[in-house]
Design a protein around this motif. Structure first.
Motif, PDB file in Angstrom:
ATOM      1  N   ILE A 177       0.856  -1.185   0.000  1.00  0.00           N
ATOM      2  CA  ILE A 177       0.000   0.000   0.000  1.00  0.00           C
ATOM      3  C   ILE A 177       0.893   1.235   0.000  1.00  0.00           C
ATOM      4  O   ILE A 177       1.702   1.428   0.915  1.00  0.00           O
ATOM      5  CB  ILE A 177      -0.930   0.006   1.225  1.00  0.00           C
ATOM      6  N   LEU A 178       0.752   2.044  -1.047  1.00  0.00           N
ATOM      7  CA  LEU A 178       1.533   3.262  -1.199  1.00  0.00           C
ATOM      8  C   LEU A 178       0.706   4.429  -0.660  1.00  0.00           C
ATOM      9  O   LEU A 178      -0.429   4.642  -1.093  1.00  0.00           O
ATOM     10  CB  LEU A 178       1.878   3.502  -2.670  1.00  0.00           C
ATOM     11  N   LYS A 179       1.288   5.155   0.308  1.00  0.00           N
ATOM     12  CA  LYS A 179       0.588   6.288   0.919  1.00  0.00           C
ATOM     13  C   LYS A 179       1.450   7.537   0.796  1.00  0.00           C
ATOM     14  O   LYS A 179       2.676   7.465   0.784  1.00  0.00           O
ATOM     15  CB  LYS A 179       0.306   6.023   2.395  1.00  0.00           C
ATOM     16  N   TYR A 180       0.766   8.675   0.714  1.00  0.00           N
ATOM     17  CA  TYR A 180       1.438   9.964   0.698  1.00  0.00           C
ATOM     18  C   TYR A 180       0.838  10.801   1.822  1.00  0.00           C
ATOM     19  O   TYR A 180      -0.367  11.041   1.832  1.00  0.00           O
ATOM     20  CB  TYR A 180       1.238  10.665  -0.640  1.00  0.00           C
ATOM     21  N   ASN A 181       1.687  11.185   2.766  1.00  0.00           N
ATOM     22  CA  ASN A 181       1.223  11.924   3.952  1.00  0.00           C
ATOM     23  C   ASN A 181       0.041  11.228   4.625  1.00  0.00           C
ATOM     24  O   ASN A 181      -0.931  11.862   5.014  1.00  0.00           O
ATOM     25  CB  ASN A 181       0.861  13.360   3.591  1.00  0.00           C
ATOM     26  N   GLY A 182       0.113   9.905   4.708  1.00  0.00           N
ATOM     27  CA  GLY A 182      -0.918   9.122   5.376  1.00  0.00           C
ATOM     28  C   GLY A 182      -2.139   8.780   4.536  1.00  0.00           C
ATOM     29  O   GLY A 182      -2.973   8.011   4.959  1.00  0.00           O
ATOM     30  N   LYS A 183      -2.228   9.342   3.333  1.00  0.00           N
ATOM     31  CA  LYS A 183      -3.389   9.087   2.474  1.00  0.00           C
ATOM     32  C   LYS A 183      -3.028   8.036   1.413  1.00  0.00           C
ATOM     33  O   LYS A 183      -2.036   8.154   0.716  1.00  0.00           O
ATOM     34  CB  LYS A 183      -3.822  10.382   1.784  1.00  0.00           C
ATOM     35  N   GLU A 184      -3.874   7.021   1.326  1.00  0.00           N
ATOM     36  CA  GLU A 184      -3.638   5.933   0.385  1.00  0.00           C
ATOM     37  C   GLU A 184      -3.727   6.435  -1.054  1.00  0.00           C
ATOM     38  O   GLU A 184      -4.690   7.085  -1.437  1.00  0.00           O
ATOM     39  CB  GLU A 184      -4.686   4.845   0.624  1.00  0.00           C
ATOM     40  N   ARG A 185      -2.680   6.123  -1.840  1.00  0.00           N
ATOM     41  CA  ARG A 185      -2.666   6.523  -3.248  1.00  0.00           C
ATOM     42  C   ARG A 185      -2.735   5.336  -4.197  1.00  0.00           C
ATOM     43  O   ARG A 185      -3.230   5.476  -5.303  1.00  0.00           O
ATOM     44  CB  ARG A 185      -1.405   7.336  -3.552  1.00  0.00           C
ATOM     45  N   ALA A 186      -2.221   4.181  -3.768  1.00  0.00           N
ATOM     46  CA  ALA A 186      -2.256   3.013  -4.647  1.00  0.00           C
ATOM     47  C   ALA A 186      -2.145   1.738  -3.824  1.00  0.00           C
ATOM     48  O   ALA A 186      -1.517   1.722  -2.766  1.00  0.00           O
ATOM     49  CB  ALA A 186      -1.121   3.067  -5.664  1.00  0.00           C
ATOM     50  N   VAL A 187      -2.766   0.695  -4.348  1.00  0.00           N
ATOM     51  CA  VAL A 187      -2.638  -0.641  -3.768  1.00  0.00           C
ATOM     52  C   VAL A 187      -2.037  -1.520  -4.857  1.00  0.00           C
ATOM     53  O   VAL A 187      -2.566  -1.605  -5.965  1.00  0.00           O
ATOM     54  CB  VAL A 187      -4.007  -1.192  -3.313  1.00  0.00           C
TER      55      VAL A 187
END
Length: 75
Positions: free
Chosen positions: A28-38
């Motif tokens: 799970i790729l997150k940016y600043n805690g927000k999920e961007r991609a699985v």
């Protein structure tokens, strides 16, 4: 998965504000805690609804590219 290489990838992503969490069978790729991609190995990518400017899009694509390289090197 090669954990030493995974740690290096996570460090590289962290330098760009991203985190990569390892789930049971997904990354799970997150940016600043927000999920961007699985990412489901070997080649399934589910990108979340994103609204990025060009520079952010380029950075996001670099991250996905390096994740793909990591997964390919661990086949």
């Amino acid at each position: 998965m090669n954990t030493a290489t995974l740690k290096a990838l996570q460090t590289w992503l962290h330098g760009r504000g991203y985190t990569l969490e390892q789930g049971a069978s997904q990354l799970i790729l997150k940016y600043n805690g927000k999920e961007r991609a699985v990412i489901t190995p070997p080649d399934r990518y589910q990108v979340k609804d994103l609204d990025l400017d060009f520079n952010d899009w380029v950075e996001f694509n670099k991250c996905i590219r390096n994740i793909r390289h990591y997964l390919a090197s661990n086949d």
